[in-house]
Design a protein around this motif. Structure first.
Motif, mmCIF file in Angstrom:
data_model
loop_
_atom_site.group_PDB
_atom_site.id
_atom_site.type_symbol
_atom_site.label_atom_id
_atom_site.label_comp_id
_atom_site.label_asym_id
_atom_site.label_seq_id
_atom_site.Cartn_x
_atom_site.Cartn_y
_atom_site.Cartn_z
ATOM 1 N N ASN A 3 59.072 -29.148 -0.199
ATOM 2 C CA ASN A 3 59.545 -27.814 -0.514
ATOM 3 C C ASN A 3 61.024 -27.742 -0.176
ATOM 4 O OD1 ASN A 3 60.160 -25.062 -0.524
ATOM 5 N ND2 ASN A 3 58.126 -24.499 0.206
ATOM 6 N N SER A 4 61.875 -27.401 -1.137
ATOM 7 C CA SER A 4 63.316 -27.401 -0.922
ATOM 8 C C SER A 4 63.770 -26.339 0.070
ATOM 9 C CB SER A 4 64.046 -27.226 -2.249
ATOM 10 O OG SER A 4 63.723 -25.978 -2.816
ATOM 11 N N SER A 5 62.933 -25.343 0.370
ATOM 12 C CA SER A 5 63.321 -24.327 1.338
ATOM 13 C C SER A 5 62.965 -24.725 2.769
ATOM 14 C CB SER A 5 62.681 -22.984 0.987
ATOM 15 O OG SER A 5 61.280 -23.069 1.116
ATOM 16 N N ILE A 6 62.340 -25.873 2.952
ATOM 17 C CA ILE A 6 61.989 -26.378 4.280
ATOM 18 C C ILE A 6 63.071 -27.366 4.713
ATOM 19 C CG2 ILE A 6 60.273 -27.600 5.665
ATOM 20 C CD1 ILE A 6 59.266 -24.935 4.529
ATOM 21 N N ASN A 7 63.689 -27.101 5.862
ATOM 22 C CA ASN A 7 64.772 -27.957 6.349
ATOM 23 C C ASN A 7 64.277 -29.205 7.063
ATOM 24 O OD1 ASN A 7 66.597 -26.115 5.337
ATOM 25 N ND2 ASN A 7 66.808 -25.036 7.279
ATOM 26 N N ASP A 8 63.069 -29.171 7.618
ATOM 27 C CA ASP A 8 62.519 -30.323 8.330
ATOM 28 C C ASP A 8 61.096 -30.550 7.834
ATOM 29 O OD1 ASP A 8 61.472 -32.188 10.114
ATOM 30 O OD2 ASP A 8 62.562 -31.381 11.823
ATOM 31 N N GLU A 9 60.973 -31.234 6.708
ATOM 32 C CA GLU A 9 59.678 -31.438 6.045
ATOM 33 C C GLU A 9 58.676 -32.160 6.945
ATOM 34 O OE1 GLU A 9 56.893 -30.966 3.109
ATOM 35 O OE2 GLU A 9 58.914 -30.161 3.045
ATOM 36 N N GLU A 10 59.139 -33.131 7.715
ATOM 37 C CA GLU A 10 58.249 -33.890 8.601
ATOM 38 C C GLU A 10 57.603 -32.978 9.641
ATOM 39 O OE1 GLU A 10 58.546 -37.507 11.838
ATOM 40 O OE2 GLU A 10 60.071 -37.363 10.284
ATOM 41 N N GLN A 11 58.399 -32.136 10.261
ATOM 42 C CA GLN A 11 57.838 -31.222 11.258
ATOM 43 C C GLN A 11 56.934 -30.185 10.595
ATOM 44 O OE1 GLN A 11 60.426 -28.746 13.648
ATOM 45 N NE2 GLN A 11 58.933 -28.791 15.288
ATOM 46 N N TYR A 12 57.329 -29.707 9.423
ATOM 47 C CA TYR A 12 56.512 -28.744 8.683
ATOM 48 C C TYR A 12 55.115 -29.314 8.442
ATOM 49 C CZ TYR A 12 54.751 -26.035 4.722
ATOM 50 O OH TYR A 12 53.962 -25.278 3.894
ATOM 51 N N GLN A 13 55.039 -30.554 7.947
ATOM 52 C CA GLN A 13 53.746 -31.173 7.659
ATOM 53 C C GLN A 13 52.934 -31.372 8.936
ATOM 54 O OE1 GLN A 13 52.425 -31.429 4.752
ATOM 55 N NE2 GLN A 13 54.281 -30.814 3.677
ATOM 56 N N ALA A 14 53.588 -31.746 10.026
ATOM 57 C CA ALA A 14 52.886 -31.920 11.300
ATOM 58 C C ALA A 14 52.298 -30.593 11.768
ATOM 59 C CB ALA A 14 53.834 -32.489 12.349
ATOM 60 N N LEU A 15 53.039 -29.532 11.645
ATOM 61 C CA LEU A 15 52.551 -28.205 12.051
ATOM 62 C C LEU A 15 51.390 -27.751 11.183
ATOM 63 C CD1 LEU A 15 56.019 -26.599 12.708
ATOM 64 C CD2 LEU A 15 54.228 -26.934 14.425
ATOM 65 N N ARG A 16 51.444 -28.038 9.881
ATOM 66 C CA ARG A 16 50.339 -27.678 8.984
ATOM 67 C C ARG A 16 49.075 -28.434 9.371
ATOM 68 N NH1 ARG A 16 49.017 -24.090 6.621
ATOM 69 N NH2 ARG A 16 48.498 -24.948 4.628
ATOM 70 N N ARG A 17 49.221 -29.725 9.711
ATOM 71 C CA ARG A 17 48.053 -30.517 10.134
ATOM 72 C C ARG A 17 47.449 -29.966 11.421
ATOM 73 N NH1 ARG A 17 51.395 -34.680 8.383
ATOM 74 N NH2 ARG A 17 52.100 -35.111 10.500
ATOM 75 N N ALA A 26 56.843 -23.180 8.312
ATOM 76 C CA ALA A 26 58.174 -23.175 7.707
ATOM 77 C C ALA A 26 59.197 -22.559 8.648
ATOM 78 C CB ALA A 26 58.150 -22.412 6.380
ATOM 79 N N ARG A 27 58.815 -21.466 9.290
ATOM 80 C CA ARG A 27 59.722 -20.784 10.207
ATOM 81 C C ARG A 27 60.113 -21.697 11.371
ATOM 82 N NH1 ARG A 27 56.770 -16.582 10.710
ATOM 83 N NH2 ARG A 27 55.727 -17.157 12.627
ATOM 84 N N ILE A 28 59.129 -22.385 11.957
ATOM 85 C CA ILE A 28 59.396 -23.281 13.083
ATOM 86 C C ILE A 28 60.214 -24.491 12.629
ATOM 87 C CG2 ILE A 28 58.343 -24.838 14.765
ATOM 88 C CD1 ILE A 28 56.006 -22.791 14.903
ATOM 89 N N ALA A 29 59.831 -25.087 11.508
ATOM 90 C CA ALA A 29 60.546 -26.266 11.008
ATOM 91 C C ALA A 29 61.996 -25.934 10.693
ATOM 92 C CB ALA A 29 59.846 -26.828 9.775
ATOM 93 N N ASN A 30 62.233 -24.783 10.105
ATOM 94 C CA ASN A 30 63.605 -24.394 9.786
ATOM 95 C C ASN A 30 64.392 -24.054 11.042
ATOM 96 O OD1 ASN A 30 63.265 -24.840 7.078
ATOM 97 N ND2 ASN A 30 62.791 -22.717 6.606
ATOM 98 N N SER A 35 68.540 -26.188 15.439
ATOM 99 C CA SER A 35 68.765 -26.260 16.884
ATOM 100 C C SER A 35 68.043 -27.484 17.413
ATOM 101 C CB SER A 35 68.232 -24.995 17.567
ATOM 102 O OG SER A 35 66.827 -24.927 17.460
ATOM 103 N N SER A 36 68.002 -27.615 18.702
ATOM 104 C CA SER A 36 67.293 -28.749 19.290
ATOM 105 C C SER A 36 65.797 -28.505 19.196
ATOM 106 C CB SER A 36 67.737 -28.925 20.735
ATOM 107 O OG SER A 36 66.724 -28.684 21.639
#
Length: 85
Positions: A3-17, A26-30, A35-36
Motif C-alpha cells: 500500500n503506497s500510503s504505508i511508510n513501513d510495509e514490513e512493520q504494517y504486515q507484522a502488526l496485521r499478523r 497503518a497508523r503505527i507503521a507510519n 520516529s524511532s
C-alpha cells in the motif's frame, strides 16, 4: 501488493499478523517510520492477540468498532471481522 500510503510495509504486515486492525497497523507503521521504532506505541497497554481473548471480549470490541452481525458470529468470525474492519 504494498500500500503506497504505508511508510513501513514490513512493520504494517507484522502488526496485521498480530491481530491489529488495518487502520491501527497503518497508523503505527507510519508513526514509526517518522520516529524511532522503540519510542512508537509505548503510551498504550498490551492488548494481547485476539486468539487469547474471550468471545465476550471480542464481541465487546466488535460492538465498539461497529461491526454488524456480531451477535451471531463465532469467535473465529469475530476475530476475522475485527482484523478486516
Amino acid at each position: 501488493m504494498p500500500n503506497s500510503s504505508i511508510n513501513d510495509e514490513e512493520q504494517y504486515q507484522a502488526l496485521r499478523r498480530e491481530g491489529e486492525s488495518k487502520e491501527k497497523a497503518a497508523r503505527i507503521a507510519n508513526a514509526s517510520a517518522n520516529s524511532s521504532r522503540s519510542a512508537t506505541g509505548h503510551r498504550g497497554g498490551e492488548a494481547g492477540r485476539y486468539e487469547e481473548r474471550s468471545k465476550q471480549d471480542l464481541y465487546e470490541k466488535a460492538k465498539q468498532v461497529g461491526i454488524e452481525g456480531r451477535s451471531s458470529m463465532t469467535k473465529r468470525e469475530l476475530i476475522d471481522a475485527l482484523r478486516n474492519h
